[in-house]
Design a protein around this motif. Structure first.
Motif, PDB file in Angstrom:
ATOM      1  N   HIS A  61     -39.881   2.905  23.886  1.00  0.00           N
ATOM      2  CA  HIS A  61     -38.584   2.394  23.454  1.00  0.00           C
ATOM      3  C   HIS A  61     -37.874   3.574  22.807  1.00  0.00           C
ATOM      4  CE1 HIS A  61     -39.427  -1.888  24.046  1.00  0.00           C
ATOM      5  NE2 HIS A  61     -40.650  -1.584  23.667  1.00  0.00           N
ATOM      6  N   VAL A  62     -36.670   3.886  23.255  1.00  0.00           N
ATOM      7  CA  VAL A  62     -35.919   5.017  22.711  1.00  0.00           C
ATOM      8  C   VAL A  62     -34.741   4.468  21.921  1.00  0.00           C
ATOM      9  CG1 VAL A  62     -34.641   7.126  23.236  1.00  0.00           C
ATOM     10  CG2 VAL A  62     -36.623   6.487  24.639  1.00  0.00           C
ATOM     11  N   LEU A  63     -34.696   4.839  20.642  1.00  0.00           N
ATOM     12  CA  LEU A  63     -33.642   4.381  19.746  1.00  0.00           C
ATOM     13  C   LEU A  63     -32.843   5.589  19.271  1.00  0.00           C
ATOM     14  CD1 LEU A  63     -35.839   1.994  17.576  1.00  0.00           C
ATOM     15  CD2 LEU A  63     -34.485   1.401  19.590  1.00  0.00           C
ATOM     16  N   GLU A  64     -31.573   5.388  19.016  1.00  0.00           N
ATOM     17  CA  GLU A  64     -30.694   6.472  18.557  1.00  0.00           C
ATOM     18  C   GLU A  64     -30.204   6.174  17.153  1.00  0.00           C
ATOM     19  OE1 GLU A  64     -27.522   6.540  21.376  1.00  0.00           O
ATOM     20  OE2 GLU A  64     -28.875   6.840  23.065  1.00  0.00           O
ATOM     21  N   THR A  65     -30.097   7.225  16.350  1.00  0.00           N
ATOM     22  CA  THR A  65     -29.612   7.056  14.988  1.00  0.00           C
ATOM     23  C   THR A  65     -28.974   8.343  14.475  1.00  0.00           C
ATOM     24  OG1 THR A  65     -30.190   6.276  12.778  1.00  0.00           O
ATOM     25  CG2 THR A  65     -31.785   7.692  13.873  1.00  0.00           C
ATOM     26  N   SER A  66     -28.235   8.201  13.405  1.00  0.00           N
ATOM     27  CA  SER A  66     -27.683   9.340  12.672  1.00  0.00           C
ATOM     28  C   SER A  66     -28.068   9.180  11.210  1.00  0.00           C
ATOM     29  CB  SER A  66     -26.161   9.374  12.784  1.00  0.00           C
ATOM     30  OG  SER A  66     -25.777   9.597  14.122  1.00  0.00           O
ATOM     31  N   HIS A  67     -28.378  10.270  10.566  1.00  0.00           N
ATOM     32  CA  HIS A  67     -28.739  10.272   9.146  1.00  0.00           C
ATOM     33  C   HIS A  67     -29.947   9.380   8.858  1.00  0.00           C
ATOM     34  CE1 HIS A  67     -25.017  12.436   8.454  1.00  0.00           C
ATOM     35  NE2 HIS A  67     -24.399  11.517   9.174  1.00  0.00           N
ATOM     36  N   GLY A  68     -30.787   9.156   9.852  1.00  0.00           N
ATOM     37  CA  GLY A  68     -31.996   8.354   9.663  1.00  0.00           C
ATOM     38  C   GLY A  68     -31.744   6.871   9.433  1.00  0.00           C
ATOM     39  N   MET A  69     -30.525   6.433   9.652  1.00  0.00           N
ATOM     40  CA  MET A  69     -30.181   5.023   9.420  1.00  0.00           C
ATOM     41  C   MET A  69     -30.562   4.201  10.644  1.00  0.00           C
ATOM     42  SD  MET A  69     -28.879   5.150   6.389  1.00  0.00           S
ATOM     43  CE  MET A  69     -28.118   3.563   6.232  1.00  0.00           C
ATOM     44  N   ILE A  70     -31.494   3.260  10.456  1.00  0.00           N
ATOM     45  CA  ILE A  70     -31.926   2.427  11.565  1.00  0.00           C
ATOM     46  C   ILE A  70     -32.323   1.057  11.040  1.00  0.00           C
ATOM     47  CG2 ILE A  70     -34.343   3.170  11.490  1.00  0.00           C
ATOM     48  CD1 ILE A  70     -34.163   3.180  14.625  1.00  0.00           C
ATOM     49  N   ASP A  71     -32.049   0.055  11.818  1.00  0.00           N
ATOM     50  CA  ASP A  71     -32.456  -1.301  11.486  1.00  0.00           C
ATOM     51  C   ASP A  71     -33.979  -1.364  11.640  1.00  0.00           C
ATOM     52  OD1 ASP A  71     -33.033  -4.013  11.397  1.00  0.00           O
ATOM     53  OD2 ASP A  71     -31.345  -4.588  12.661  1.00  0.00           O
ATOM     54  N   THR A  72     -34.687  -1.548  10.561  1.00  0.00           N
ATOM     55  CA  THR A  72     -36.152  -1.514  10.604  1.00  0.00           C
ATOM     56  C   THR A  72     -36.745  -2.615  11.481  1.00  0.00           C
ATOM     57  OG1 THR A  72     -36.260  -2.792   8.548  1.00  0.00           O
ATOM     58  CG2 THR A  72     -36.417  -0.376   8.386  1.00  0.00           C
ATOM     59  N   ARG A  73     -35.987  -3.652  11.745  1.00  0.00           N
ATOM     60  CA  ARG A  73     -36.485  -4.690  12.660  1.00  0.00           C
ATOM     61  C   ARG A  73     -36.735  -4.124  14.047  1.00  0.00           C
ATOM     62  NH1 ARG A  73     -31.854  -8.940  11.739  1.00  0.00           N
ATOM     63  NH2 ARG A  73     -30.783  -6.942  11.798  1.00  0.00           N
ATOM     64  N   LEU A  74     -35.978  -3.093  14.414  1.00  0.00           N
ATOM     65  CA  LEU A  74     -36.181  -2.452  15.715  1.00  0.00           C
ATOM     66  C   LEU A  74     -37.514  -1.730  15.785  1.00  0.00           C
ATOM     67  CD1 LEU A  74     -32.616  -0.980  16.240  1.00  0.00           C
ATOM     68  CD2 LEU A  74     -33.599  -2.973  17.370  1.00  0.00           C
ATOM     69  N   LEU A  75     -38.023  -1.307  14.644  1.00  0.00           N
ATOM     70  CA  LEU A  75     -39.314  -0.622  14.606  1.00  0.00           C
ATOM     71  C   LEU A  75     -40.471  -1.619  14.592  1.00  0.00           C
ATOM     72  CD1 LEU A  75     -38.483   2.119  11.968  1.00  0.00           C
ATOM     73  CD2 LEU A  75     -38.385   2.299  14.462  1.00  0.00           C
TER      74      LEU A  75
END
Length: 85
Positions: A61-75
């Motif tokens: 699964h490839v996810l994109e982010t900036s400044h390390g901001m990511i919805d942790t539910r995706l992880l």
């Protein structure tokens, strides 16, 4: 949920393999790959980075982010929501 998550610096990922030989193995085994710093990349360069990652690991699964901001539910549940097609 057991998984290997790798975070890559989108701006430098294509050069990392030279400095860190274990990097390729880590990416090829990862369940989730997070491309960080996408705000620093042109659309063309981002597609190159995604293509490189998908070449090494077509099932990740490839996810994109900036400044390390990511919805942790995706992880935690990568199949429930997707940021990339």
């Amino acid at each position: 949920f057991d998984s290997l998550i790798s975070v890559v610096d989108g701006a430098n990922v294509l050069d990392t393999k030279e400095a860190h030989p274990g990097f390729l193995e880590q990416l090829s085994l990862s369940d989730i790959v997070v491309i960080n710093k996408v705000d620093l990349l042109s659309t063309k360069r981002l597609r190159e980075v995604e293509g490189y990652i998908r070449f090494l690991n077509p099932t990740a699964h490839v996810l994109e982010t900036s400044h390390g901001m990511i919805d942790t539910r995706l992880l935690l549940e990568p199949d429930s929501t997707s940021q990339t097609p």
